[in-house]
Write a protein that holds these residues in place. Structure first.
Motif, PDB file in Angstrom:
ATOM      1  N   ARG A 282       0.837  -1.199   0.000  1.00 23.36           N
ATOM      2  CA  ARG A 282       0.000   0.000   0.000  1.00 23.36           C
ATOM      3  C   ARG A 282       0.877   1.257   0.000  1.00 23.36           C
TER       4      ARG A 282
ATOM      5  N   LYS B 229      -3.105  -0.380  -5.488  1.00 23.05           N
ATOM      6  CA  LYS B 229      -4.518  -0.066  -5.315  1.00 23.05           C
ATOM      7  C   LYS B 229      -5.220  -1.203  -4.586  1.00 23.05           C
ATOM      8  N   ASP B 230      -6.479  -0.945  -4.185  1.00 28.08           N
ATOM      9  CA  ASP B 230      -7.237  -1.923  -3.409  1.00 28.08           C
ATOM     10  C   ASP B 230      -7.414  -3.242  -4.164  1.00 28.08           C
TER      11      ASP B 230
END
Length: 497
Positions: free
Chosen positions: A389, A394-395
């Motif tokens: 992160r 990204k998620d």
């Protein structure tokens, strides 16, 4: 402990000529690995292969699955075809018959009175062997003769009446002339039948009294009561015309007639059920339904559970709180009541199988999503996730590349263990009659257990083979699932979850 100086005197005179530098003039560096790197799944497979019990159970599951796929295809009798004349026929293995072994030969030991003995002795091959003949005194001092015999459950069908068109009758006559196998037998004169229970029975072709006891000749042979016909060669009538002569009512020996129609003699390795279905082919058809349904339910539940559980575990907050309350509500819904309502209102439109599928999906995703959620809460705070992160991942990448792969082993194990749960629940629902899967083209293991429970004491084979199949399958799936759990997560070895 103290040391005296004189203990070291032998070593005091040594010079440095005896010492050699091991890495003299060499650069120190890490050695190259000689073996290939082992990935997570390969390492899990290696651990699983060392669990003999789980490996054996995996092989058994594959064998049962192959049986479910192949048996309905190769069976000469067909899973969808039935014959009421052979209902409740006993298991018959041709190997045991050829070896003369009185086990698994389609026969059973019976004790008969004189009337029953006369009836079956008039059927070719029905009585395989007579063990003993004895008399016993019953009420009022009356003596009754009893016979201990071995009765063939296939041959005891004997003679039956069939209706044929003229062309069908001529074709059967041509078959008789070509093969030399007799199909047609003289028709019984019903006016000479004394026992009213035998009035329309084609097997009662012998002279008998009102109680059904045969009136034998001086040599002890049965005397026929055939319908006569002066125009035939032997003086007997072989058919009675019906429908203004358009149909022939004939009397045939059913074992040969069955062979004439199907090309094989009836010989069911697992026996026949109450409808006359071959249990071997029928059980494979039901097993196929149970296996396919359970695998589909586990797969769809896994997909839904991963999506919802990963969103819950990764984002938490309001969505997590809301979904947990929804799952709490669904947990409290009685499964039996819910499935009953689905079968009442949706089975007529969607069919019982599709309805059952939606019922399982409605509940089954909950456990998977809870497992995925717990794994995400476990791994999302790990250092490698925080590092990714920090580097700008990204998620989506964090979920599918860093968290989900590390939780895959536990999730897969949970999904595999849900398969026997679905099979067991489906068998329970059909066994209790809540779900009806009985038709000419459809059945399930639970349905076969339901049909066979009424004849458990008289024809136990109807329930034994389905019960043995589902018992072996569930035991093997549980042991196989435990082996997967130990392989993917050794820290949980021996734990009950």
């Amino acid at each position: 402990m103290s040391y005296k100086p004189e203990q070291f005197e032998p070593y005091m005179d040594m010079d440095d000529s005896g010492f050699v530098l091991v890495q003299d003039q060499e650069r120190l560096h890490d050695k190259k690995l000689e073996t290939k790197p082992v990935g997570f799944f390969r390492d899990a497979l290696h651990r699983f292969s060392r669990n003999r019990g789980s490996v054996i159970c995996a092989v058994v599951i594959v064998i049962l699955a192959l049986y479910a796929i192949i048996a309905p295809i190769v069976s000469p009798y067909g899973a969808n075809s039935y014959d009421g004349y052979y209902s409740y026929s006993l298991p018959k293995n041709e190997l045991f018959v050829d070896l003369g072994i009185e086990f698994w030969d389609g026969c059973s030991d019976q004790t008969m009175n004189q009337q029953t003995y006369d009836y079956y002795s008039a059927i070719p091959g029905a009585i395989v062997e007579v063990y003993d003949v004895y008399t016993a005194t019953v009420d009022a001092g009356r003596e009754v003769t009893y016979y201990d015999v071995r009765l063939d459950s296939y041959a005891k069908v004997g003679y039956v009446t069939v209706l044929l068109t003229a062309s069908e009758y001529e074709a059967a006559l041509a078959y008789e002339e070509e093969t030399g196998i007799q199909l047609f037998y003289p028709v019984v004169d019903t006016d000479q039948v004394e026992n009213q229970a035998y009035k329309n029975d084609p097997n009662a072709w012998y002279l008998h009294n009102s109680k059904g006891v045969a009136d034998r000749d001086e040599d002890g042979n049965l005397q026929n009561i055939y319908l006569t016909d002066e125009d035939s060669e032997d003086g007997y009538a072989y058919y009675i015309t019906k429908m203004n002569g358009n149909q022939y009512q004939c009397r045939v020996l059913y074992s040969e007639w069955y062979y004439y129609q199907h090309g094989v003699y009836a010989s069911f390795i697992f026996g026949a059920d109450n409808f006359g279905y071959d249990i071997c082919a029928r059980l494979a058809l039901g097993a196929r339904l149970s296996l396919v349904l359970s695998v589909l339910v586990a797969s769809v539940s896994l997909l839904i559970g991963i999506v919802i559980g990963s969103l819950e575990g990764y984002y938490g907050g309001t969505f997590d709180l809301l979904m947990e309350r929804v799952k709490d509500i669904l947990y409290e819904v009685p499964t039996v009541v819910f499935m009953s309502l689905f079968q009442i209102y949706l089975a007529q439109k969607l069919g019982p199988v599709v309805t059952l599928f939606f019922c399982f999906i409605f509940f089954n995703w909950i456990g998977t999503s809870s497992t995925v959620r717990a794994q995400f809460y476990r791994f999302k705070g790990q250092e490698y996730v925080l590092a990714a992160r920090t580097l700008g991942a990204k998620d989506r990448r964090l979920i599918f590349r860093h968290i989900l792969p590390n939780a895959a082993g536990f999730i897969i194990t949970t999904s595999v263990l849900s398969i026997p749960s679905v099979i067991f629940t489906e068998a329970n629902m059909t066994y209790l009659g809540i779900v009806n899967l009985q038709s000419s083209t459809l059945t399930s293991v639970g349905t076969m257990l339901n049909n066979g429970q009424s004849t458990l004491s008289t024809y136990p084979h109807c329930i034994f083979f389905p019960a043995a199949f589902i018992s072996i399958l569930l035991i093997c799936f549980n042991i196989f699932g435990n082996g997967l759990r130990d392989a993917f997560n050794p820290s949980l070895r021996g734990a009950d979850e």
